[in-house]
Design a protein around this motif. Structure first.
Motif, PDB file in Angstrom:
ATOM      1  N   PRO A 122       0.822  -1.209   0.000  1.00 47.53           N
ATOM      2  CA  PRO A 122       0.000   0.000   0.000  1.00 47.53           C
ATOM      3  C   PRO A 122       0.859   1.264   0.000  1.00 47.53           C
ATOM      4  O   PRO A 122       2.052   1.207   0.325  1.00 47.53           O
ATOM      5  CB  PRO A 122      -0.782  -0.107   1.316  1.00 47.53           C
ATOM      6  CG  PRO A 122      -0.021  -1.040   2.168  1.00 47.53           C
ATOM      7  CD  PRO A 122       0.732  -1.958   1.263  1.00 47.53           C
ATOM      8  N   ILE A 123       0.249   2.403  -0.340  1.00 50.82           N
ATOM      9  CA  ILE A 123       0.995   3.669  -0.361  1.00 50.82           C
ATOM     10  C   ILE A 123       0.356   4.673   0.610  1.00 50.82           C
ATOM     11  O   ILE A 123       0.510   5.874   0.468  1.00 50.82           O
ATOM     12  CB  ILE A 123       1.125   4.250  -1.792  1.00 50.82           C
ATOM     13  CG1 ILE A 123      -0.237   4.639  -2.382  1.00 50.82           C
ATOM     14  CG2 ILE A 123       1.813   3.273  -2.720  1.00 50.82           C
ATOM     15  CD1 ILE A 123      -0.109   5.500  -3.653  1.00 50.82           C
ATOM     16  N   ASP A 124      -0.368   4.122   1.610  1.00 50.44           N
ATOM     17  CA  ASP A 124      -1.099   5.006   2.537  1.00 50.44           C
ATOM     18  C   ASP A 124      -0.189   6.007   3.245  1.00 50.44           C
ATOM     19  O   ASP A 124      -0.590   7.147   3.508  1.00 50.44           O
ATOM     20  CB  ASP A 124      -1.868   4.161   3.562  1.00 50.44           C
ATOM     21  CG  ASP A 124      -0.965   3.170   4.285  1.00 50.44           C
ATOM     22  OD1 ASP A 124      -0.460   2.236   3.633  1.00 50.44           O
ATOM     23  OD2 ASP A 124      -0.735   3.351   5.491  1.00 50.44           O
ATOM     24  N   GLN A 125       1.056   5.622   3.557  1.00 44.30           N
ATOM     25  CA  GLN A 125       1.945   6.537   4.291  1.00 44.30           C
ATOM     26  C   GLN A 125       2.404   7.701   3.413  1.00 44.30           C
ATOM     27  O   GLN A 125       2.560   8.820   3.878  1.00 44.30           O
ATOM     28  CB  GLN A 125       3.153   5.777   4.843  1.00 44.30           C
ATOM     29  CG  GLN A 125       2.790   4.703   5.843  1.00 44.30           C
ATOM     30  CD  GLN A 125       2.010   5.262   7.023  1.00 44.30           C
ATOM     31  OE1 GLN A 125       2.498   6.115   7.756  1.00 44.30           O
ATOM     32  NE2 GLN A 125       0.781   4.803   7.183  1.00 44.30           N
ATOM     33  N   THR A 126       2.572   7.421   2.133  1.00 44.10           N
ATOM     34  CA  THR A 126       2.912   8.491   1.194  1.00 44.10           C
ATOM     35  C   THR A 126       1.739   9.458   1.080  1.00 44.10           C
ATOM     36  O   THR A 126       1.900  10.690   1.132  1.00 44.10           O
ATOM     37  CB  THR A 126       3.240   7.885  -0.199  1.00 44.10           C
ATOM     38  OG1 THR A 126       4.530   7.296  -0.116  1.00 44.10           O
ATOM     39  CG2 THR A 126       3.226   8.922  -1.300  1.00 44.10           C
ATOM     40  N   LEU A 127       0.530   8.906   0.972  1.00 44.02           N
ATOM     41  CA  LEU A 127      -0.658   9.764   0.830  1.00 44.02           C
ATOM     42  C   LEU A 127      -0.864  10.584   2.102  1.00 44.02           C
ATOM     43  O   LEU A 127      -1.225  11.769   2.044  1.00 44.02           O
ATOM     44  CB  LEU A 127      -1.893   8.920   0.494  1.00 44.02           C
ATOM     45  CG  LEU A 127      -1.785   8.112  -0.818  1.00 44.02           C
ATOM     46  CD1 LEU A 127      -3.050   7.286  -1.037  1.00 44.02           C
ATOM     47  CD2 LEU A 127      -1.535   9.002  -2.035  1.00 44.02           C
ATOM     48  N   LYS A 128      -0.589   9.970   3.251  1.00 42.73           N
ATOM     49  CA  LYS A 128      -0.696  10.683   4.529  1.00 42.73           C
ATOM     50  C   LYS A 128       0.280  11.874   4.538  1.00 42.73           C
ATOM     51  O   LYS A 128      -0.083  12.993   4.939  1.00 42.73           O
ATOM     52  CB  LYS A 128      -0.367   9.708   5.664  1.00 42.73           C
ATOM     53  CG  LYS A 128      -0.207  10.321   7.028  1.00 42.73           C
ATOM     54  CD  LYS A 128       0.076   9.201   8.041  1.00 42.73           C
ATOM     55  CE  LYS A 128       0.512   9.767   9.373  1.00 42.73           C
ATOM     56  NZ  LYS A 128       0.685   8.732  10.388  1.00 42.73           N
ATOM     57  N   ALA A 129       1.512  11.633   4.066  1.00 44.50           N
ATOM     58  CA  ALA A 129       2.517  12.721   4.029  1.00 44.50           C
ATOM     59  C   ALA A 129       2.051  13.842   3.105  1.00 44.50           C
ATOM     60  O   ALA A 129       2.142  15.034   3.452  1.00 44.50           O
ATOM     61  CB  ALA A 129       3.862  12.167   3.578  1.00 44.50           C
ATOM     62  N   PHE A 130       1.531  13.465   1.924  1.00 47.36           N
ATOM     63  CA  PHE A 130       1.050  14.492   0.971  1.00 47.36           C
ATOM     64  C   PHE A 130      -0.038  15.350   1.634  1.00 47.36           C
ATOM     65  O   PHE A 130      -0.027  16.572   1.539  1.00 47.36           O
ATOM     66  CB  PHE A 130       0.467  13.858  -0.293  1.00 47.36           C
ATOM     67  CG  PHE A 130       1.477  13.204  -1.219  1.00 47.36           C
ATOM     68  CD1 PHE A 130       2.831  13.478  -1.120  1.00 47.36           C
ATOM     69  CD2 PHE A 130       1.050  12.318  -2.213  1.00 47.36           C
ATOM     70  CE1 PHE A 130       3.752  12.882  -1.995  1.00 47.36           C
ATOM     71  CE2 PHE A 130       1.954  11.723  -3.087  1.00 47.36           C
ATOM     72  CZ  PHE A 130       3.310  11.997  -2.976  1.00 47.36           C
ATOM     73  N   ARG A 131      -0.977  14.662   2.315  1.00 45.59           N
ATOM     74  CA  ARG A 131      -2.089  15.402   2.956  1.00 45.59           C
ATOM     75  C   ARG A 131      -1.553  16.339   4.029  1.00 45.59           C
ATOM     76  O   ARG A 131      -1.960  17.501   4.119  1.00 45.59           O
ATOM     77  CB  ARG A 131      -3.095  14.432   3.579  1.00 45.59           C
ATOM     78  CG  ARG A 131      -3.960  13.739   2.543  1.00 45.59           C
ATOM     79  CD  ARG A 131      -5.163  13.022   3.187  1.00 45.59           C
ATOM     80  NE  ARG A 131      -5.886  12.298   2.160  1.00 45.59           N
ATOM     81  CZ  ARG A 131      -5.733  10.998   1.907  1.00 45.59           C
ATOM     82  NH1 ARG A 131      -4.903  10.264   2.622  1.00 45.59           N
ATOM     83  NH2 ARG A 131      -6.409  10.432   0.928  1.00 45.59           N
ATOM     84  N   LEU A 132      -0.629  15.844   4.861  1.00 41.51           N
ATOM     85  CA  LEU A 132      -0.093  16.677   5.946  1.00 41.51           C
ATOM     86  C   LEU A 132       0.679  17.880   5.395  1.00 41.51           C
ATOM     87  O   LEU A 132       0.797  18.906   6.054  1.00 41.51           O
ATOM     88  CB  LEU A 132       0.804  15.841   6.868  1.00 41.51           C
ATOM     89  CG  LEU A 132       0.048  14.907   7.813  1.00 41.51           C
ATOM     90  CD1 LEU A 132       0.978  13.910   8.485  1.00 41.51           C
ATOM     91  CD2 LEU A 132      -0.720  15.728   8.867  1.00 41.51           C
TER      92      LEU A 132
END
Ligand code: EPU
Length: 417
Positions: A122-132
Motif C-alpha cells: 500500500p501507499i497510505d503513508q505516502t498519501l498521509k505525508a502528501f495530505r499533511l
C-alpha cells in the motif's frame, strides 16, 4: 524468450566491481526534476528499471543523455504531462514522480505504482505525508489526482519507517514553505544518498540516516553533480555467492557498513571474510553453520537479501530459521529450491531450512527480482545445468550480471529460446 543458462559448481576467483545502487538511482532520477538546469549523475547502473525511468523523463519533455555510467538530465523544458499507466506500472519507484510533480506544479495525475509482486504494497503513508503537507487527493480506480493550493511544512509521523514514504515526504517538503519533521523515518543508506544530493542542489535537510529528518523548505533548487553510492544488495548477493563458491573472491567498491548485518551473520556462521575500507575478500573453504535471521528495516538484515540468503542456508550444517517481517509473499523461490534438492518448509512468516543439501540443476522460474537472485545463487552451486526463465525480473536489478560472473569463472549465458 530470454533465459539464463548456468552450469554450476565452478569456483569463482578474481574481482567483481559493484555498480551504483538501484534503489538510490530510482529515487535520484525523479528527484532531479525538482531542480532547474542540468544534473549529472555518475555510477548510474545499466539496468532495465533505469531504462523505464529514462522513458518517463523523455515523456515529461526532459532531456536525457547517457554515457558510460553517467546520466545528464536537463529539466529546462519539463512539462507536467500525465504519465501513462504502461510506464508507471512497470516499477514501484514511479511514484517518486508523483512527489516531484506535486512539488513543482502543485498538481499531478498518476496511477498506483507497479513493482515486484511480493505482497500487498500500500501507499497510505505516502498519501498521509502528501495530505499533511497540504495536498488533497482524489482516488478513482487506482488513479490519483493530487493537488495543493500551497504546500506547507508539517510534522509527519509515519506509522512505520517506510522507505518510499520517507523519500516521497522529503521530495515534497524540500520545496514546501517552512519546516517539516519526518518522524519514524526510514534510515536506509539510499535515503541519505538522496538527502545528500538534494542538499547539493540547495535544499536544507538534516537528520537523514536517523529516524527524525528535519527539512526547511526552499523556493528553488539548482542542478548539481552527484555520485550514486554502491549497491548494498548487489554487494550482498555477490558476497553470499563468494561464501559458497568463492576462491578469495574480491567484492570491490562497497561501503562495508552498509552490509554489516550480512557480514556479521556470515562471520558467525564461520565464513572467511576479510573486510577492507572499500572492498572485501571472501573464501568458501569452511563448512558454514546454520543460523537464524529475521528481516528488519535498516540497519537490520535487509529483506532484499533474504531470498539469496535462504539459498546459502541450504549449504549450511544444521537447522536454520528465516523470518520475513517486511513482505507477506517473499518465499516464492522456495518451491523451486526444494525441486532442486533443498529441504525447506515454510509456515506463516518463517522458513525452516535443513542443511546441508546438494542442489541439482533444472528449469526454474524467477518470479520476482530477488527470487531470481536466489535461484541464480542456487544455479551457481548446483550440479549440472540450470535454466532460469523470466529473467526480466533479475535484469531489473543486477547490472551486467553475465559479464561480472563470467569474468570470475562462472559458466553463465543469456540464451534466446
Ligand atoms: N508499507 C505500508 N504502507 C506504506 C508503505 C509501506 O503498509 O505506505 C509497508 C509495505 O506493505 C511493506 C513495508 O511497509 O510491507 C515496506 O515498504 P517500504 O515503503 O519501506 O518499501 P518500498 O519503498 O516499497 C523499498 C525498496 C524495496 C525494499 C524496501 C524495504 C525501492 C524502489 N524499493 O521499497 O526494494 O524491499 O524498500 O527495504 O527502493 C527490491 O529492490 O527488490 C525491493 C523490493
Amino acid at each position: 524468450m530470454k533465459v539464463l543458462k548456468v552450469i554450476g559448481n565452478q569456483k569463482l576467483t578474481g574481482s567483481i566491481r559493484i555498480s551504483g545502487a538501484k534503489n538510490s538511482a530510482v529515487a535520484l532520477i525523479p528527484a532531479t526534476l525538482l531542480a532547474s538546469g542540468t544534473t549529472t549523475l555518475c555510477n548510474v547502473p545499466h539496468i532495465s528499471d533505469i531504462d523505464v525511468l529514462t522513458q518517463t523523463l523523455k515523456y515529461l519533455n526532459v532531456s536525457v543523455k547517457r554515457a558510460s555510467g553517467s546520466m545528464l538530465i536537463d529539466t529546462t523544458n519539463l512539462k507536467n504531462v500525465d504519465i501513462p499507466i504502461e510506464l508507471s506500472s512497470r516499477l514501484r519507484a514511479s511514484y517518486y514522480f508523483m512527489s516531484v510533480l506535486l512539488a513543482r506544479f502543485k498538481y499531478v495525475k498518476m496511477h498506483f505504482p507497479g513493482g515486484c509482486q511480493i505482497g500487498s504494497r500500500p501507499i497510505d503513508q505516502t498519501l498521509k505525508a502528501f495530505r499533511l503537507l497540504g495536498a488533497t487527493i482524489e482516488e478513482n480506480d487506482d488513479l490519483f489526482i493530487i493537488q495543493a493550493k500551497k504546500l506547507k511544512g508539517n510534522i509527519i509521523p509515519l506509522d512505520m519507517p517506510s522507505v518510499g514514504a520517507t523519500i516521497n515526504a522529503m521530495l515534497v517538503a524540500v520545496l514546501a514553505e517552512g519546516k517539516t519533521v519526518i518522524q519514524n523515518a526510514a534510515r536506509e543508506p539510499e535515503i541519505a544518498d538522496l538527502a545528500c544530493m538534494l542538499n547539493k542542489m540547495g535544499a536544507n535537510i538534516e537528520g537523514y540516516g536517523t529516524s527524525e529528518i528535519t527539512i526547511i523548505g526552499v523556493s528553488s533548487l539548482q542542478g548539481c553533480n552527484h555520485d550514486i553510492i554502491p549497491d548494498r544488495i548487489e554487494a550482498g548477493t555477490y558476497t553470499i555467492i563468494g561464501a559458497l563458491i568463492g576462491n578469495y573472491l574480491k567484492i570491490d567498491n562497497i561501503i562495508p557498513s552498509h552490509i554489516k548485518s550480512l557480514t556479521d551473520v556470515l562471520e558467525e556462521m564461520g565464513a572467511d571474510i576479510e573486510i577492507h575500507s572499500d572492498y572485501l575478500i571472501i573464501d568458501s573453504q569452511k563448512q558454514l553453520k546454520a543460523t537464524n535471521i529475521k528481516t528488519l528495516h535498516y540497519p537490520g538484515f535487509p529483506t532484499d537479501l533474504q531470498q539469496p540468503f535462504v539459498t546459502l542456508l541450504t549449504s549450511a550444517k544444521g537447522v536454520s530459521h528465516v523470518e520475513e517481517t517486511i513482505y507477506e509473499n517473499r518465499f516464492m523461490n522456495i518451491p523451486y529450491l526444494n525441486k532442486m534438492g533443498a529441504n525447506i518448509q515454510v509456515k506463516d512468516k518463517i522458513a525452516t531450512i535443513l542443511g546441508p543439501t546438494k542442489l541439482k540443476g533444472l528449469e526454474v522460474k524467477a518470479t520476482d527480482l530477488r527470487a531470481g537472485a536466489s535461484l541464480l545463487v542456487a544455479s551457481l552451486i548446483a550440479e549440472g545445468e540450470t535454466i532460469i526463465t523470466d529473467i526480466n525480473h533479475l535484469l531489473r536489478g543486477y547490472e551486467e550480471i553475465v559479464e561480472k560472473l563470467t569474468n570470475v569463472g562462472a559458466k553463465i549465458e543469456i540464451k534466446e529460446i
